[in-house]
Design a protein around this motif. Structure first.
Motif, PDB file in Angstrom:
ATOM      1  N   PHE A  53       0.852  -1.182   0.000  1.00 10.27           N
ATOM      2  CA  PHE A  53       0.000   0.000   0.000  1.00 10.27           C
ATOM      3  C   PHE A  53       0.887   1.230   0.000  1.00 10.27           C
ATOM      4  N   VAL A  54       0.485   2.245  -0.763  1.00 11.07           N
ATOM      5  CA  VAL A  54       1.204   3.513  -0.766  1.00 11.07           C
ATOM      6  C   VAL A  54       0.272   4.620  -0.292  1.00 11.07           C
ATOM      7  N   ALA A  55       0.879   5.633   0.318  1.00 14.36           N
ATOM      8  CA  ALA A  55       0.160   6.841   0.718  1.00 14.36           C
ATOM      9  C   ALA A  55       0.568   7.950  -0.239  1.00 14.36           C
ATOM     10  N   GLU A  56      -0.410   8.544  -0.893  1.00 18.80           N
ATOM     11  CA  GLU A  56      -0.151   9.526  -1.943  1.00 18.80           C
ATOM     12  C   GLU A  56      -0.721  10.878  -1.530  1.00 18.80           C
ATOM     13  N   HIS A  57       0.119  11.911  -1.577  1.00 18.21           N
ATOM     14  CA  HIS A  57      -0.302  13.273  -1.276  1.00 18.21           C
ATOM     15  C   HIS A  57      -0.046  14.124  -2.509  1.00 18.21           C
ATOM     16  N   GLY A  58      -1.119  14.561  -3.161  1.00 17.45           N
ATOM     17  CA  GLY A  58      -0.950  15.210  -4.453  1.00 17.45           C
ATOM     18  C   GLY A  58      -0.454  14.178  -5.450  1.00 17.45           C
ATOM     19  N   ILE A 108       4.272   9.415  -0.130  1.00 19.12           N
ATOM     20  CA  ILE A 108       4.862   9.899   1.123  1.00 19.12           C
ATOM     21  C   ILE A 108       4.959   8.796   2.184  1.00 19.12           C
ATOM     22  N   GLY A 109       4.529   7.597   1.852  1.00 17.01           N
ATOM     23  CA  GLY A 109       4.624   6.495   2.799  1.00 17.01           C
ATOM     24  C   GLY A 109       4.180   5.199   2.147  1.00 17.01           C
ATOM     25  N   CYS A 110       4.481   4.086   2.805  1.00 12.53           N
ATOM     26  CA  CYS A 110       4.074   2.795   2.280  1.00 12.53           C
ATOM     27  C   CYS A 110       3.995   1.769   3.407  1.00 12.53           C
ATOM     28  N   LEU A 111       3.231   0.723   3.154  1.00 12.99           N
ATOM     29  CA  LEU A 111       3.157  -0.426   4.059  1.00 12.99           C
ATOM     30  C   LEU A 111       3.052  -1.678   3.212  1.00 12.99           C
ATOM     31  N   GLY A 112       3.988  -2.586   3.402  1.00 10.80           N
ATOM     32  CA  GLY A 112       4.006  -3.823   2.633  1.00 10.80           C
ATOM     33  C   GLY A 112       3.671  -5.021   3.496  1.00 10.80           C
ATOM     34  N   GLY A 154       6.894   2.415   6.287  1.00 12.26           N
ATOM     35  CA  GLY A 154       7.795   3.553   6.247  1.00 12.26           C
ATOM     36  C   GLY A 154       7.030   4.801   5.848  1.00 12.26           C
ATOM     37  N   ILE A 155       7.253   5.885   6.571  1.00 15.28           N
ATOM     38  CA  ILE A 155       6.570   7.161   6.310  1.00 15.28           C
ATOM     39  C   ILE A 155       7.615   8.275   6.359  1.00 15.28           C
ATOM     40  N   LEU A 156       7.583   9.174   5.397  1.00 10.70           N
ATOM     41  CA  LEU A 156       8.517  10.291   5.388  1.00 10.70           C
ATOM     42  C   LEU A 156       8.363  11.120   6.659  1.00 10.70           C
ATOM     43  N   GLN A 157       9.483  11.616   7.161  1.00 11.49           N
ATOM     44  CA  GLN A 157       9.475  12.333   8.434  1.00 11.49           C
ATOM     45  C   GLN A 157       8.508  13.518   8.437  1.00 11.49           C
ATOM     46  N   ALA A 158       8.388  14.188   7.311  1.00 13.02           N
ATOM     47  CA  ALA A 158       7.509  15.362   7.240  1.00 13.02           C
ATOM     48  C   ALA A 158       6.039  15.000   7.436  1.00 13.02           C
ATOM     49  N   TYR A 159       5.704  13.715   7.316  1.00 12.90           N
ATOM     50  CA  TYR A 159       4.306  13.295   7.412  1.00 12.90           C
ATOM     51  C   TYR A 159       4.038  12.399   8.623  1.00 12.90           C
ATOM     52  N   THR A 160       5.023  12.227   9.489  1.00 13.75           N
ATOM     53  CA  THR A 160       4.789  11.413  10.682  1.00 13.75           C
ATOM     54  C   THR A 160       3.923  12.188  11.675  1.00 13.75           C
ATOM     55  N   VAL A 172      -1.099   9.145   8.972  1.00 10.45           N
ATOM     56  CA  VAL A 172      -0.827   8.352   7.773  1.00 10.45           C
ATOM     57  C   VAL A 172      -0.639   6.885   8.142  1.00 10.45           C
ATOM     58  N   GLY A 173       0.115   6.631   9.213  1.00 10.11           N
ATOM     59  CA  GLY A 173       0.354   5.254   9.636  1.00 10.11           C
ATOM     60  C   GLY A 173      -0.932   4.534   9.997  1.00 10.11           C
ATOM     61  N   THR A 174      -1.819   5.221  10.702  1.00  3.51           N
ATOM     62  CA  THR A 174      -3.100   4.616  11.081  1.00  3.51           C
ATOM     63  C   THR A 174      -3.892   4.204   9.850  1.00  3.51           C
ATOM     64  N   GLN A 175      -3.925   5.073   8.841  1.00  8.27           N
ATOM     65  CA  GLN A 175      -4.687   4.766   7.634  1.00  8.27           C
ATOM     66  C   GLN A 175      -4.050   3.618   6.849  1.00  8.27           C
ATOM     67  N   LEU A 176      -2.739   3.545   6.824  1.00 13.07           N
ATOM     68  CA  LEU A 176      -2.071   2.426   6.160  1.00 13.07           C
ATOM     69  C   LEU A 176      -2.398   1.115   6.871  1.00 13.07           C
TER      70      LEU A 176
END
Length: 199
Positions: free
Chosen positions: A77-82, A86-90, A108-114, A118-122
């Motif tokens: 799964f990837v997290a997409e902003h625009g 900005i993050g992923c969970l495999g 893994g989530i980019l520091q700017a988005y921790t 984002v982690g909860t949704q992944l």
């Protein structure tokens, strides 16, 4: 199983752009490689050292294309902003009947988005995937100093199974991570029925 049914949309906060949580696509290969490279630089919680990451998006394209065709064994799964990832969970499911009820995951989530949900949704996305396949167990390895991760996994109902003594060698030190897991994602009878049909 439709990939769209595993996607999630949510906003970081009212008025901000929507974050899109979805299964990876073959067309994400270059963007996903860029994400992984940045994560390798930002944190020591990922498995690979920065110089170990292969710079071959064609390999990822082929792998992601296979996952698009069949998401019953592995999924990313990837997290997409625009237009940016900005993050992923495999998750990687067990390959034989005795482990097919379980999957091992990484995030893994980019520091700017921790700290922004984002982690909860992944995790919501991967738990929905696991339930759709009648999986019983999700597991991951966690460094003891990963306080933000531990807080997230606790909120999602994960518990400590044990430790993996000296399992990782990071920056000239041997580390002993904890193995965390979440159980009972589905009803026991559904799990038994699905296991009998597997393979």
């Amino acid at each position: 199983m439709a990939q769209d049914s595993l996607s999630i949309h949510y906003k970081l906060s009212p008025g901000q752009e929507t974050i899109y949580i979805r299964p990876v696509r073959a067309s994400d290969a270059e963007a996903c490689l860029a994400l992984m490279r940045q994560l390798d630089q930002e944190t020591t919680f990922m498995l690979l050292e920065p110089e170990e990451r292969k710079n071959n998006p064609d390999e990822l394209l082929k792998r992601f294309a296979r996952q698009q065709e069949d998401i019953t064994s592995d999924i990313l799964f990837v997290a997409e902003h625009g237009e940016r990832l900005i993050g992923c969970l495999g998750a990687e499911r067990g390959r034989v009947r005795r482990t097919a009820h379980s999957a091992h995951i990484f995030i893994g989530i980019l520091q700017a988005y921790t700290g922004k949900g984002v982690g909860t949704q992944l995790f919501l996305a991967v738990e929905n995937w696991a339930r759709s396949l009648h999986l019983h167990r999700l597991a991951l390895d966690v460094h003891t100093h990963n306080k933000a991760g531990i807080a997230l996994y606790t909120r999602r109902g994960f518990v400590i199974e044990g430790t993996l003594k000296d399992a990782y060698y990071v920056r000239d030190s041997l580390l002993t991570p904890m193995r965390w897991a979440k159980f009972s994602l589905i009803h026991r009878q559904a799990q038994i029925a699905h296991k009998q049909a597997f393979l």
